[in-house]
Enzyme design. Structure first.
Site, PDB file in Angstrom:
ATOM      1  N   PRO A 101      35.672  81.195 129.831  1.00  0.00           N
ATOM      2  CA  PRO A 101      34.755  80.997 130.939  1.00  0.00           C
ATOM      3  C   PRO A 101      33.271  80.935 130.443  1.00  0.00           C
ATOM      4  O   PRO A 101      33.110  82.018 129.755  1.00  0.00           O
ATOM      5  CB  PRO A 101      34.923  82.441 132.006  1.00  0.00           C
ATOM      6  CG  PRO A 101      35.711  83.407 131.166  1.00  0.00           C
ATOM      7  CD  PRO A 101      36.400  82.528 130.138  1.00  0.00           C
ATOM      8  N   CYS A 102      32.692  80.015 130.844  1.00  0.00           N
ATOM      9  CA  CYS A 102      31.051  80.020 130.318  1.00  0.00           C
ATOM     10  C   CYS A 102      30.355  79.502 131.642  1.00  0.00           C
ATOM     11  O   CYS A 102      30.172  78.535 131.923  1.00  0.00           O
ATOM     12  CB  CYS A 102      30.944  79.137 129.211  1.00  0.00           C
ATOM     13  SG  CYS A 102      31.691  79.647 127.653  1.00  0.00           S
ATOM     14  N   GLN A 103      30.062  80.795 132.516  1.00  0.00           N
ATOM     15  CA  GLN A 103      29.314  80.505 133.722  1.00  0.00           C
ATOM     16  C   GLN A 103      28.144  79.496 133.487  1.00  0.00           C
ATOM     17  O   GLN A 103      27.569  78.899 134.327  1.00  0.00           O
ATOM     18  CB  GLN A 103      28.932  81.902 134.286  1.00  0.00           C
ATOM     19  CG  GLN A 103      28.571  81.921 135.745  1.00  0.00           C
ATOM     20  CD  GLN A 103      28.505  83.223 136.121  1.00  0.00           C
ATOM     21  OE1 GLN A 103      27.916  84.029 135.710  1.00  0.00           O
ATOM     22  NE2 GLN A 103      29.182  83.430 137.400  1.00  0.00           N
ATOM     23  N   ASP A 104      27.329  79.875 132.227  1.00  0.00           N
ATOM     24  CA  ASP A 104      26.228  79.196 132.097  1.00  0.00           C
ATOM     25  C   ASP A 104      26.300  77.737 131.846  1.00  0.00           C
ATOM     26  O   ASP A 104      25.443  76.944 131.941  1.00  0.00           O
ATOM     27  CB  ASP A 104      25.630  79.673 130.911  1.00  0.00           C
ATOM     28  CG  ASP A 104      25.220  81.161 131.034  1.00  0.00           C
ATOM     29  OD1 ASP A 104      25.741  81.829 130.211  1.00  0.00           O
ATOM     30  OD2 ASP A 104      24.492  81.610 131.968  1.00  0.00           O
ATOM     31  N   TYR A 105      27.620  77.251 131.684  1.00  0.00           N
ATOM     32  CA  TYR A 105      27.853  75.825 131.474  1.00  0.00           C
ATOM     33  C   TYR A 105      28.453  74.988 132.774  1.00  0.00           C
ATOM     34  O   TYR A 105      28.835  73.931 132.538  1.00  0.00           O
ATOM     35  CB  TYR A 105      28.723  75.707 130.374  1.00  0.00           C
ATOM     36  CG  TYR A 105      28.603  76.216 129.133  1.00  0.00           C
ATOM     37  CD1 TYR A 105      29.586  76.973 128.333  1.00  0.00           C
ATOM     38  CD2 TYR A 105      27.341  76.253 128.575  1.00  0.00           C
ATOM     39  CE1 TYR A 105      29.464  77.701 127.171  1.00  0.00           C
ATOM     40  CE2 TYR A 105      27.061  77.275 127.213  1.00  0.00           C
ATOM     41  CZ  TYR A 105      28.206  77.754 126.695  1.00  0.00           C
ATOM     42  OH  TYR A 105      28.009  78.270 125.583  1.00  0.00           O
TER      43      TYR A 105
END
Length: 429
Positions: A101-105
């Site tokens: 999980p990469c919320q920023d992407y």
């Protein structure tokens, strides 16, 4: 080599559904019927923002997992923050998989809002690295949003470059490919980057001579995992070296300040040498459309939109140009093009987000073939768009959470398609 797997950030089990070709589950006990022999030795799924762990409960139910109250038992750690899991309880394995999980992407956020790999959830990549260092894992298969290749906005390619350098420092080679599921016949126009890493001392690494560019080209167009699973139009494929090498930097900390690179839709890193190129997919089969995955039911009134909802959705999907204040000061014009309303049933679905079924620009709205009324897609139709068995998420979670799970999931058909070649690669070791 045994086909043993650990699945991180497991969600409702997309990698396992794909690798073990799960198409249904036993209606009496709700347990998945697995048609292949991948041995999933451990998984981890923990969502920090919710008390009820819906995804974990779904995974546990469908794959008949027994919890443990013993901290020395790996199953005690299945639903804990992965950063707290002691390395000694994680089983050895030949393949680590995960949609980290990469919320920023998130594709729903503007580029100017990104924090990149230093963001709140982006740090979980380092938990993958922590495990790889400890377990000396031979093979790694990861999935993420395609924006990862261009993050952050002010230093394009830095984050992915740091990832590649980290893999290189651990003696891995890496291939990546941005795959649009619809371009290979599946029911959703969902673009994701898939990353396959392997230790450079394996037999698989001997299939290629990194010092010969023609050999590299032949590998990535004919022999590699992605090439054999998802063919490309060779007339449109001309592999080129990436000149901005991370080898010029002492370490990833030094890279953070100035490194940038233009990573294209496909590429490979071999002993630190990087080649990257765009491509055109080669697929002559039938496409799967929204119409083909619709539930054949003329009693779906609960999904119909009200007049007020129709008006709201028309406005959300319409063309607009709005003056906004920039977070760093000043104003700018934010514009959006018009979207089809309702969605075209003779095309694959658009990318499904976690907000599916809400009054949101990204939500699918279709004209029901039976009633000819406008409605949301059903939970089962959302599952079909991602390649899950019908009612996979019909455990004890709410309808809203079922849509959320599918928006967070991957297209399991992609993993299912990769499985045959991946199996050959690992067995050959």
């Amino acid at each position: 080599m045994e086909k043993s797997v650990i699945e991180l950030f497991a969600g409702v089990g997309g990698f396992r559904v794909g690798l073990n070709d799960v198409r249904e589950f036993d209606s009496e006990n709700g347990i998945a019927i697995e048609n292949r022999d991948w041995n999933f030795r451990w998984f981890n799924q923990w969502e920090p923002s919710t008390k009820i762990q819906d995804a974990y409960q779904c995974y546990k139910k469908r794959f008949n997992i027994e919890e443990s109250t013993n901290e020395n038992n790996p199953n005690y750690w299945l639903n804990k923050d992965v950063s707290t899991v002691p390395l000694e309880v994680i089983p050895n394995h030949s393949l680590l998989v995960g949609g980290f999980p990469c919320q920023d992407y998130s594709v729903a956020r503007s580029l100017s809002g990104e924090k990149g790999i230093e963001g709140k959830k982006g740090v979980l990549f380092w938990e993958i690295i922590r495990i790889l260092k400890s377990k000396n894992t031979p093979f790694v298969l990861l999935e993420n949003v395609d924006r990862l290749l261009k993050s952050p906005a002010k230093q394009r390619g830095r984050d992915f470059g740091i990832m590649l350098r980290t893999f290189h420092d651990l003696n891995y080679n890496v291939e990546w490919r941005v795959i649009n599921a619809a371009e290979y016949g599946f029911a959703q126009r969902r673009r994701r980057v898939f990353i396959f890493a392997w230790k450079n001392n394996l037999k698989y690494a001997n299939n290629i001579n990194e010092n010969n560019e023609q050999d590299v080209l032949g590998f990535i167009t004919h022999k590699s995992l992605f090439a054999r699973s998802f063919p490309v139009n060779l007339a449109e494929f001309k592999l080129t070296p990436l000149n901005n090498s991370f080898k010029n930097y002492k370490d990833t900390v030094e890279m953070t300040a100035t490194y940038a690179a233009k990573f294209k839709k496909s590429g490979i890193m071999l002993n630190g040498k990087i080649y990257t190129q765009d491509y055109e997919p080669l697929y002559n089969g039938d496409k799967t459309t929204l119409r083909q995955i619709l539930v054949d039911d003329n009693k779906l009134d609960n999904y119909n939109l009200t007049e007020a909802q129709i008006k709201s959705m028309k406005a959300a999907k319409g063309k607009k140009k709005v003056l906004r204040n920039h977070p760093t000061g000043g104003e700018y014009n934010y514009s959006e093009g018009a979207m089809a309303f309702p969605d075209n049933l003779d095309l694959p679905g658009r990318t499904m987000l976690t907000s599916e079924s809400s009054l949101n620009r990204s939500t699918h709205v279709i004209e029901d073939p039976h009633s000819h009324k406008l409605r949301f897609i059903t939970e089962v139709e959302a599952e079909r768009m991602q390649g899950f068995p019908d009612n996979w998420t019909d455990t004890e979670m709410s309808a809203r959470r079922r849509y959320f799970m599918m928006g967070n999931a991957l297209v399991t058909n992609i993993i299912n398609t990769l499985e045959n070649e991946l199996s050959k690669i690992i067995i050959n070791e």
